[in-house]
Design a protein around this motif. Structure first.
Motif, PDB file in Angstrom:
ATOM      1  N   LEU A 138       4.884  -3.018  -7.208  1.00  0.00           N
ATOM      2  CA  LEU A 138       5.493  -1.934  -6.437  1.00  0.00           C
ATOM      3  C   LEU A 138       6.871  -1.597  -7.012  1.00  0.00           C
ATOM      4  O   LEU A 138       7.899  -2.021  -6.512  1.00  0.00           O
ATOM      5  CB  LEU A 138       5.596  -2.339  -4.967  1.00  0.00           C
ATOM      6  CG  LEU A 138       5.842  -1.224  -3.951  1.00  0.00           C
ATOM      7  CD1 LEU A 138       4.742  -0.170  -4.020  1.00  0.00           C
ATOM      8  CD2 LEU A 138       5.915  -1.800  -2.542  1.00  0.00           C
ATOM      9  N   THR A 139       6.880  -0.811  -8.075  1.00  0.00           N
ATOM     10  CA  THR A 139       8.129  -0.386  -8.701  1.00  0.00           C
ATOM     11  C   THR A 139       8.847   0.625  -7.814  1.00  0.00           C
ATOM     12  O   THR A 139       8.261   1.186  -6.874  1.00  0.00           O
ATOM     13  CB  THR A 139       7.847   0.259 -10.061  1.00  0.00           C
ATOM     14  OG1 THR A 139       7.044   1.443  -9.837  1.00  0.00           O
ATOM     15  CG2 THR A 139       7.084  -0.689 -10.982  1.00  0.00           C
ATOM     16  N   ASP A 140      10.105   0.885  -8.117  1.00  0.00           N
ATOM     17  CA  ASP A 140      10.861   1.883  -7.362  1.00  0.00           C
ATOM     18  C   ASP A 140      10.179   3.250  -7.437  1.00  0.00           C
ATOM     19  O   ASP A 140      10.116   3.985  -6.448  1.00  0.00           O
ATOM     20  CB  ASP A 140      12.286   1.985  -7.898  1.00  0.00           C
ATOM     21  CG  ASP A 140      13.139   0.786  -7.505  1.00  0.00           C
ATOM     22  OD1 ASP A 140      12.764   0.087  -6.547  1.00  0.00           O
ATOM     23  OD2 ASP A 140      14.174   0.559  -8.146  1.00  0.00           O
ATOM     24  N   ARG A 141       9.669   3.597  -8.612  1.00  0.00           N
ATOM     25  CA  ARG A 141       9.013   4.894  -8.779  1.00  0.00           C
ATOM     26  C   ARG A 141       7.746   4.979  -7.939  1.00  0.00           C
ATOM     27  O   ARG A 141       7.497   6.000  -7.272  1.00  0.00           O
ATOM     28  CB  ARG A 141       8.682   5.107 -10.256  1.00  0.00           C
ATOM     29  CG  ARG A 141       8.028   6.451 -10.546  1.00  0.00           C
ATOM     30  CD  ARG A 141       7.810   6.620 -12.048  1.00  0.00           C
ATOM     31  NE  ARG A 141       7.175   7.892 -12.345  1.00  0.00           N
ATOM     32  CZ  ARG A 141       6.865   8.307 -13.557  1.00  0.00           C
ATOM     33  NH1 ARG A 141       7.138   7.537 -14.614  1.00  0.00           N
ATOM     34  NH2 ARG A 141       6.273   9.477 -13.735  1.00  0.00           N
ATOM     35  N   LEU A 142       6.939   3.916  -7.949  1.00  0.00           N
ATOM     36  CA  LEU A 142       5.704   3.924  -7.170  1.00  0.00           C
ATOM     37  C   LEU A 142       6.011   3.910  -5.678  1.00  0.00           C
ATOM     38  O   LEU A 142       5.343   4.606  -4.890  1.00  0.00           O
ATOM     39  CB  LEU A 142       4.847   2.724  -7.559  1.00  0.00           C
ATOM     40  CG  LEU A 142       3.448   2.638  -6.941  1.00  0.00           C
ATOM     41  CD1 LEU A 142       2.666   3.932  -7.170  1.00  0.00           C
ATOM     42  CD2 LEU A 142       2.689   1.438  -7.487  1.00  0.00           C
ATOM     43  N   LEU A 143       6.997   3.157  -5.273  1.00  0.00           N
ATOM     44  CA  LEU A 143       7.386   3.128  -3.869  1.00  0.00           C
ATOM     45  C   LEU A 143       7.829   4.508  -3.404  1.00  0.00           C
ATOM     46  O   LEU A 143       7.463   4.965  -2.314  1.00  0.00           O
ATOM     47  CB  LEU A 143       8.503   2.102  -3.657  1.00  0.00           C
ATOM     48  CG  LEU A 143       9.062   1.991  -2.240  1.00  0.00           C
ATOM     49  CD1 LEU A 143       7.961   1.660  -1.238  1.00  0.00           C
ATOM     50  CD2 LEU A 143      10.162   0.935  -2.190  1.00  0.00           C
ATOM     51  N   HIS A 163       8.864 -13.355  -2.731  1.00  0.00           N
ATOM     52  CA  HIS A 163       8.776 -12.100  -2.005  1.00  0.00           C
ATOM     53  C   HIS A 163      10.126 -11.589  -1.523  1.00  0.00           C
ATOM     54  O   HIS A 163      10.244 -10.437  -1.103  1.00  0.00           O
ATOM     55  CB  HIS A 163       7.868 -12.282  -0.785  1.00  0.00           C
ATOM     56  CG  HIS A 163       8.379 -13.330   0.170  1.00  0.00           C
ATOM     57  ND1 HIS A 163       8.056 -14.661   0.043  1.00  0.00           N
ATOM     58  CD2 HIS A 163       9.210 -13.250   1.241  1.00  0.00           C
ATOM     59  CE1 HIS A 163       8.645 -15.349   1.008  1.00  0.00           C
ATOM     60  NE2 HIS A 163       9.345 -14.515   1.740  1.00  0.00           N
ATOM     61  N   ARG A 164      11.149 -12.423  -1.586  1.00  0.00           N
ATOM     62  CA  ARG A 164      12.414 -12.063  -0.947  1.00  0.00           C
ATOM     63  C   ARG A 164      13.078 -10.821  -1.533  1.00  0.00           C
ATOM     64  O   ARG A 164      13.538  -9.947  -0.772  1.00  0.00           O
ATOM     65  CB  ARG A 164      13.356 -13.273  -0.982  1.00  0.00           C
ATOM     66  CG  ARG A 164      12.867 -14.422  -0.106  1.00  0.00           C
ATOM     67  CD  ARG A 164      13.632 -15.698  -0.341  1.00  0.00           C
ATOM     68  NE  ARG A 164      13.423 -16.210  -1.704  1.00  0.00           N
ATOM     69  CZ  ARG A 164      13.904 -17.361  -2.136  1.00  0.00           C
ATOM     70  NH1 ARG A 164      14.625 -18.126  -1.327  1.00  0.00           N
ATOM     71  NH2 ARG A 164      13.662 -17.764  -3.363  1.00  0.00           N
ATOM     72  N   PRO A 165      13.146 -10.670  -2.863  1.00  0.00           N
ATOM     73  CA  PRO A 165      13.756  -9.437  -3.396  1.00  0.00           C
ATOM     74  C   PRO A 165      13.004  -8.173  -2.993  1.00  0.00           C
ATOM     75  O   PRO A 165      13.616  -7.139  -2.707  1.00  0.00           O
ATOM     76  CB  PRO A 165      13.713  -9.657  -4.915  1.00  0.00           C
ATOM     77  CG  PRO A 165      13.615 -11.132  -5.096  1.00  0.00           C
ATOM     78  CD  PRO A 165      12.807 -11.624  -3.933  1.00  0.00           C
ATOM     79  N   LEU A 166      11.660  -8.250  -2.965  1.00  0.00           N
ATOM     80  CA  LEU A 166      10.878  -7.081  -2.598  1.00  0.00           C
ATOM     81  C   LEU A 166      11.092  -6.711  -1.137  1.00  0.00           C
ATOM     82  O   LEU A 166      11.247  -5.528  -0.791  1.00  0.00           O
ATOM     83  CB  LEU A 166       9.399  -7.341  -2.863  1.00  0.00           C
ATOM     84  CG  LEU A 166       8.448  -6.212  -2.482  1.00  0.00           C
ATOM     85  CD1 LEU A 166       8.818  -4.909  -3.178  1.00  0.00           C
ATOM     86  CD2 LEU A 166       7.013  -6.595  -2.792  1.00  0.00           C
ATOM     87  N   ILE A 167      11.125  -7.698  -0.262  1.00  0.00           N
ATOM     88  CA  ILE A 167      11.353  -7.420   1.158  1.00  0.00           C
ATOM     89  C   ILE A 167      12.730  -6.802   1.358  1.00  0.00           C
ATOM     90  O   ILE A 167      12.894  -5.834   2.118  1.00  0.00           O
ATOM     91  CB  ILE A 167      11.188  -8.704   1.987  1.00  0.00           C
ATOM     92  CG1 ILE A 167       9.701  -9.070   2.053  1.00  0.00           C
ATOM     93  CG2 ILE A 167      11.753  -8.537   3.392  1.00  0.00           C
ATOM     94  CD1 ILE A 167       9.411 -10.370   2.723  1.00  0.00           C
ATOM     95  N   ALA A 171      13.300  -3.061   2.898  1.00  0.00           N
ATOM     96  CA  ALA A 171      14.176  -2.863   4.053  1.00  0.00           C
ATOM     97  C   ALA A 171      15.330  -1.928   3.710  1.00  0.00           C
ATOM     98  O   ALA A 171      15.690  -1.050   4.508  1.00  0.00           O
ATOM     99  CB  ALA A 171      14.709  -4.210   4.535  1.00  0.00           C
ATOM    100  N   GLU A 172      15.906  -2.088   2.518  1.00  0.00           N
ATOM    101  CA  GLU A 172      17.021  -1.248   2.101  1.00  0.00           C
ATOM    102  C   GLU A 172      16.619   0.223   2.026  1.00  0.00           C
ATOM    103  O   GLU A 172      17.400   1.115   2.376  1.00  0.00           O
ATOM    104  CB  GLU A 172      17.527  -1.715   0.739  1.00  0.00           C
ATOM    105  CG  GLU A 172      18.693  -0.912   0.187  1.00  0.00           C
ATOM    106  CD  GLU A 172      19.090  -1.369  -1.199  1.00  0.00           C
ATOM    107  OE1 GLU A 172      19.801  -0.609  -1.886  1.00  0.00           O
ATOM    108  OE2 GLU A 172      18.689  -2.479  -1.604  1.00  0.00           O
ATOM    109  N   ARG A 173      15.400   0.484   1.577  1.00  0.00           N
ATOM    110  CA  ARG A 173      14.911   1.858   1.449  1.00  0.00           C
ATOM    111  C   ARG A 173      14.256   2.369   2.728  1.00  0.00           C
ATOM    112  O   ARG A 173      13.666   3.445   2.739  1.00  0.00           O
ATOM    113  CB  ARG A 173      13.933   1.943   0.267  1.00  0.00           C
ATOM    114  CG  ARG A 173      14.647   1.898  -1.075  1.00  0.00           C
ATOM    115  CD  ARG A 173      13.710   1.537  -2.203  1.00  0.00           C
ATOM    116  NE  ARG A 173      14.376   1.588  -3.503  1.00  0.00           N
ATOM    117  CZ  ARG A 173      15.266   0.700  -3.947  1.00  0.00           C
ATOM    118  NH1 ARG A 173      15.623  -0.312  -3.158  1.00  0.00           N
ATOM    119  NH2 ARG A 173      15.831   0.830  -5.124  1.00  0.00           N
ATOM    120  N   ARG A 174      14.341   1.588   3.773  1.00  0.00           N
ATOM    121  CA  ARG A 174      13.807   1.958   5.087  1.00  0.00           C
ATOM    122  C   ARG A 174      12.316   2.306   5.025  1.00  0.00           C
ATOM    123  O   ARG A 174      11.829   3.200   5.735  1.00  0.00           O
ATOM    124  CB  ARG A 174      14.601   3.124   5.698  1.00  0.00           C
ATOM    125  CG  ARG A 174      16.063   2.798   5.930  1.00  0.00           C
ATOM    126  CD  ARG A 174      16.787   3.929   6.622  1.00  0.00           C
ATOM    127  NE  ARG A 174      18.188   3.620   6.832  1.00  0.00           N
ATOM    128  CZ  ARG A 174      18.676   2.920   7.849  1.00  0.00           C
ATOM    129  NH1 ARG A 174      17.834   2.438   8.757  1.00  0.00           N
ATOM    130  NH2 ARG A 174      19.975   2.684   7.962  1.00  0.00           N
TER     131      ARG A 174
END
Length: 339
Positions: A138-143, A163-167, A171-174
């Motif tokens: 789940l890259t930034d572009r795909l997200l 999983h912590r960085p992805l979560i 959360a940061e991107r709401r």
């Protein structure tokens, strides 16, 4: 245009814009953007009957970029779907009344054209779209491409993936997301630690899964199941208002001690929920031995109506809530997996 029976039922004005779905003897109102669901149940709805599955769980591919030991899928098997085929099937099921599609696999993010398929479903149908992913792709572009078009991203959390960085990023991107976590004997002692860590990192929705399969070491014993129920009950009180804590239906009566938002009933797999597999078959759930070939939405609806007994039967592998003692009372037998 022919009026459907559910359209003639008066509902409060504040709910009038929600999509209507007839259950057997009740009316479900649903908002695909927020997930808001309202149940109307009374003499006015007694004549209603379900005309399609409510949720399609779409295992669109078996391919995956991970190799989890508990997974029984053949990751090398080719998917029989294209993005165009999948869209046509889901569009027609939506027209028949289905409310939601939940993509899984395998890993749906590795399916060719997946982001565009999700966008089309959101823009051209009334379906609510969600997906379950291990998140590693789940890259930034795909997200950014998926987030406007999905009701929720469900992240499967594994011990060998951080999983912590992805979560934190979700959360940061709401992003609208939740976490799925498989509870096994080895993981049982970590339930509280996990939930409070997820809460601190911005997760507000957790689903605790039970194991279904032939590895007896991954099933909770009756005492462990009772222990989990007691702990979940306490966690529900401690997390109230801060996190939604959910249990999958396969826990069955093992979770009797846990208060329920909706009174539990018979397992809805095969009736309210169906699974479409990567090889174009319909099954009641991801763990069931019975499956039937389908090519069109009409095939899906025919099997759904004509094969009710098979779709309502217990799964043969241990863990099914429809089986006495969850099928864990005797040694496993060698049984075919295809219906």
């Amino acid at each position: 245009m022919h009026q459907r029976p559910e359209d003639a039922i008066a509902v409060p004005p504040v709910l009038a814009g929600l999509r209507r779905f007839p259950l057997d003897g009740a009316l479900l109102l649903f908002d695909r953007r927020t997930g808001l669901t309202a149940l109307c149940d009374g003499p006015e709805t007694a004549h209603l009957r379900m005309c399609a599955p409510r949720v399609v769980q779409f295992a669109i591919t078996n391919a995956c970029n991970l190799a989890c030991t508990f997974c029984s899928r053949d990751a090398g098997a080719e998917s029989a779907w294209t993005a165009g085929d999948a869209f046509a099937m889901l569009r027609d099921l939506c027209r028949a009344g289905a409310l939601e599609v939940a993509f899984g696999g395998g890993e749906p993010l590795v399916f060719k054209g997946f982001a565009d398929l999700v966008r089309r479903l959101d823009e051209e149908t009334e379906l609510a779209v969600s997906l379950t992913t291990n998140g590693t792709g789940l890259t930034d572009r795909l997200l950014a491409a998926l987030a406007p078009h999905v009701g929720q991203i469900r992240l499967s959390v594994y011990d060998d993936v951080d999983h912590r960085p992805l979560i934190a990023r979700l959360a940061e991107r709401r992003a609208r997301f939740g976490v799925n976590w498989l509870v096994t004997p080895a993981r049982l002692a970590r339930v509280e630690e996990l939930l409070f860590d997820l809460l601190e990192r911005g997760c507000r929705d957790v689903l605790l899964l039970s194991y279904n399969g032939r590895d007896r070491a991954l099933h909770l014993s009756p005492d462990e199941g009772a222990d989990l129920a007691r702990r979940v009950r306490a966690l529900g009180r401690a997390l109230a208002g801060r996190m939604t804590l959910k249990l999958d239906v396969c826990w069955g009566e093992r979770m009797e001690a846990v208060p329920r938002l909706i009174e539990p009933g018979p397992c809805p797999a095969g009736r309210e929920f169906i699974v479409l597999t990567s090889d174009r078959r319909l099954a009641p759930c991801s763990f069931h031995h019975a499956s039937f070939p389908v090519a069109t939405a009409a095939d899906v609806l025919r099997v759904w109506e004509q094969e009710r007994a098979s779709l309502a039967a217990p799964a043969r592998d241990p863990g099914c809530a429809r089986s006495a003692g969850f099928g864990l009372g005797a040694a496993p037998r060698s049984l075919p997996l295809a219906g």
